[in-house]
Design an enzyme around this catalytic site. Structure first.
Site, PDB file in Angstrom:
ATOM      1  N   ASP A 148      -6.406 -15.605  -7.405  1.00 32.98           N
ATOM      2  CA  ASP A 148      -7.842 -15.946  -8.110  1.00 32.98           C
ATOM      3  C   ASP A 148      -8.229 -15.306  -8.951  1.00 32.98           C
ATOM      4  O   ASP A 148      -9.665 -15.404  -9.431  1.00 32.98           O
ATOM      5  CB  ASP A 148      -8.942 -14.803  -6.629  1.00 32.98           C
ATOM      6  CG  ASP A 148      -8.514 -13.352  -7.118  1.00 32.98           C
ATOM      7  OD1 ASP A 148      -8.012 -12.462  -8.317  1.00 32.98           O
ATOM      8  OD2 ASP A 148      -8.771 -12.476  -6.317  1.00 32.98           O
ATOM      9  N   HIS A 194      -7.644 -10.497  -9.204  1.00 34.31           N
ATOM     10  CA  HIS A 194      -6.413  -9.316  -8.349  1.00 34.31           C
ATOM     11  C   HIS A 194      -5.033  -9.574  -9.635  1.00 34.31           C
ATOM     12  O   HIS A 194      -4.435  -8.131  -9.871  1.00 34.31           O
ATOM     13  CB  HIS A 194      -6.044  -9.471  -7.661  1.00 34.31           C
ATOM     14  CG  HIS A 194      -6.719  -9.186  -6.441  1.00 34.31           C
ATOM     15  ND1 HIS A 194      -8.421  -9.706  -6.253  1.00 34.31           N
ATOM     16  CD2 HIS A 194      -6.884  -7.973  -5.749  1.00 34.31           C
ATOM     17  CE1 HIS A 194      -8.576  -9.472  -4.780  1.00 34.31           C
ATOM     18  NE2 HIS A 194      -8.096  -7.668  -4.734  1.00 34.31           N
ATOM     19  N   ASP A 253      -6.435 -13.211   0.658  1.00 39.17           N
ATOM     20  CA  ASP A 253      -7.315 -11.462   0.673  1.00 39.17           C
ATOM     21  C   ASP A 253      -8.119 -11.732   1.231  1.00 39.17           C
ATOM     22  O   ASP A 253      -9.110 -10.720   0.812  1.00 39.17           O
ATOM     23  CB  ASP A 253      -6.381 -10.554  -0.117  1.00 39.17           C
ATOM     24  CG  ASP A 253      -6.263  -8.979   0.266  1.00 39.17           C
ATOM     25  OD1 ASP A 253      -6.672  -8.943   1.665  1.00 39.17           O
ATOM     26  OD2 ASP A 253      -6.464  -8.191  -0.394  1.00 39.17           O
ATOM     27  N   HIS A 308       1.105  -1.744  -0.269  1.00 42.26           N
ATOM     28  CA  HIS A 308       0.293  -0.085  -0.057  1.00 42.26           C
ATOM     29  C   HIS A 308       0.640   1.456  -0.053  1.00 42.26           C
ATOM     30  O   HIS A 308       1.369   2.146   0.784  1.00 42.26           O
ATOM     31  CB  HIS A 308      -1.299   0.040   1.017  1.00 42.26           C
ATOM     32  CG  HIS A 308      -1.799  -0.935   0.810  1.00 42.26           C
ATOM     33  ND1 HIS A 308      -3.507  -0.280   0.485  1.00 42.26           N
ATOM     34  CD2 HIS A 308      -2.023  -2.240   1.376  1.00 42.26           C
ATOM     35  CE1 HIS A 308      -4.258  -2.088   0.004  1.00 42.26           C
ATOM     36  NE2 HIS A 308      -3.195  -2.899   0.707  1.00 42.26           N
TER      37      HIS A 308
END
Length: 446
Positions: free
Chosen positions: A306, A309, A331, A248
């Site tokens: 997945d 993402h 996540d 992030h």
């Protein structure tokens, strides 16, 4: 009890030696019979029979047709049983040609099955226990409950109630909490609430302690390395045995390399919530091939495989660039297992449509509803890697990241007998913790 797996292909089963009669004392042995197992190539079962493509490199897993022996919750060296104690298995189980692999480890999961780890309910422990129990059906034997960016009072309420503990029939083991935020980039906050994102004050580490309240049960902290004071925090956390992850973030490569030199060793969900790769400054992504990593230090990186993402091409690039550092993570959101609709993630509302999860009213991705076994299968299909490689990314690598590979993530002698039984398509058929069956598919019998 001790467990063992059946004979290799083309070999005859050794005649069993007489076991001590009941009442003689000592732990029981159990033998598991199967077709294929995953074992460390450095300490193979006796004698070694590596499968095609087996790599004789430290900590790599290779396919063997072999027996797995378990006693008192740990994997046993059968040579000691046969030659020192002159015993055979007290009980044998036939796994009928299935794959045995170490139990899966998920180091980033925000909740699931209606439980949000970042919301302080009256009984936080019961919510964590529910998720731990449900994860067994997905082959997860250990995990790190993850808290997203929250106000300090939320951390103070929740953290003391999530304690490190071993797995059992009640659920997967807890390796420690993953704190994702609040010391992250405002620009790359993703689904984290803007109002609770923080910078470090003059005394950065004291500010962190004031925010979290306690680090007793913390395993991982994700932060943005470009924040002023972050390197002091990284050094302090690392000295306490806590894994620091960069993420992030709008960090440039040089800042990320400095973070690694100070002790950071993980990247939170690579490609997501960070500067995109650029040929002049690859940013955090550049850590995968950086020549500035200190000798003896390894960088691991999380991937949410997945199908949403990360584009399969990007997944292949990351895997090819640094295969030994890839750690599959879910996540996963509290919406895992609940289906489409509106749900929560910490202080925000999210919307789920199939496998796409966004902050409600936006197109900002906010996590996944794919379980770890689904991620393993997608990673295998997307990269064309070997079964061993796909399974390492959910077992050995996360264990190495947390420096628990002596106990978890392998089927090495002396490690915990946490393992899964898989079919050829890597669907979970049974889950074992400490050698004890804790979940079984209704179609599976042995």
């Amino acid at each position: 009890m001790t467990a063992g797996l059946g004979p290799r292909a083309g070999e005859k089963t050794a005649q069993p030696r007489a076991s001590p009669s009941p009442g003689c004392g000592g732990p029981r042995e159990v033998g598991f019979s199967h077709r294929v197992g995953l074992f460390p190539s450095t300490v193979p079962p006796h004698p070694p029979h590596p499968g095609p493509g087996c790599l004789a490199a430290k900590s790599w897993l290779c396919i063997f047709r072999e027996d797995l022996w378990i006693r008192a919750g740990q994997i046993l060296d059968p040579e000691k049983l046969f030659f020192d104690e002159k015993r055979s298995a007290d009980e044998q189980k036939d796994c009928k040609g299935h794959i045995l692999a170490p139990g899966f480890i998920d180091v980033q999961i925000n909740g699931g099955f209606g439980v949000d780890f970042s919301l302080p309910n009256e009984d936080v422990s019961s919510g964590v226990a529910l998720v731990a129990k449900k994860l067994l059906a997905h082959g997860v034997t250990s995990f790190c409950p993850t808290l997203v960016t929250s106000p300090p009072d939320i951390y103070h309420k929740i953290l003391p109630k999530i304690t490190v503990r071993n797995g059992s029939p009640k659920g997967a083991g807890i390796l420690g909490v993953h704190l994702e935020g609040p010391f992250i980039s405002l620009e790359k906050r993703g689904a984290h609430p803007e109002s609770h994102i923080r910078n470090f004050e003059t005394n950065a580490f004291k500010e962190l302690l004031k925010t979290y309240g306690s680090l007793d049960n913390v395993a991982i902290v994700t932060l943005a390395p470009e924040l002023t004071g972050s390197h002091e925090v990284i050094r302090e956390l690392t000295s306490r045995g806590i894994c620091v992850s960069v993420g992030h973030s709008v960090s440039h490569l040089q800042e990320a390399e400095e973070a690694v030199r100070n002790g950071a060793r993980f990247i939170t969900h690579l490609f997501n919530a960070m500067l995109p790769f650029h040929h002049r400054d690859p940013g955090i992504v550049g850590l995968l091939t950086s020549d500035k990593i200190p000798p003896g230090q390894q960088v691991f990186f999380g991937m949410i495989a997945d199908g949403i993402h990360t584009n399969p091409a990007a997944l292949r690039i990351a895997h090819c660039a640094h295969p030994k550092g890839l750690v599959l993570v879910t996540d996963a959101l509290p919406a895992l297992g609940l289906g489409n609709g509106r749900h929560t993630l910490g202080q925000q509302e999210i919307e789920v449509d199939g496998l796409i999860c966004c902050v409600a009213g936006t197109k900002t991705l906010c996590g996944s509803v794919a379980s770890l076994d689904i991620c393993v299968r997608h990673f295998l299909q997307a990269t064309g890697c070997s079964v061993e490689t796909a399974l390492e990314a959910a077992t050995l690598h996360p264990a190495q990241l947390l420096r628990i590979e002596k106990r978890k993530g392998t089927l090495d002698f002396g490690s915990d007998a946490d393992f899964v039984v898989l079919d050829d398509s890597l669907n979970v058929k049974a889950t074992y913790i400490a050698g004890e069956l804790v979940w079984k598919d209704k179609t599976f019998s042995h």
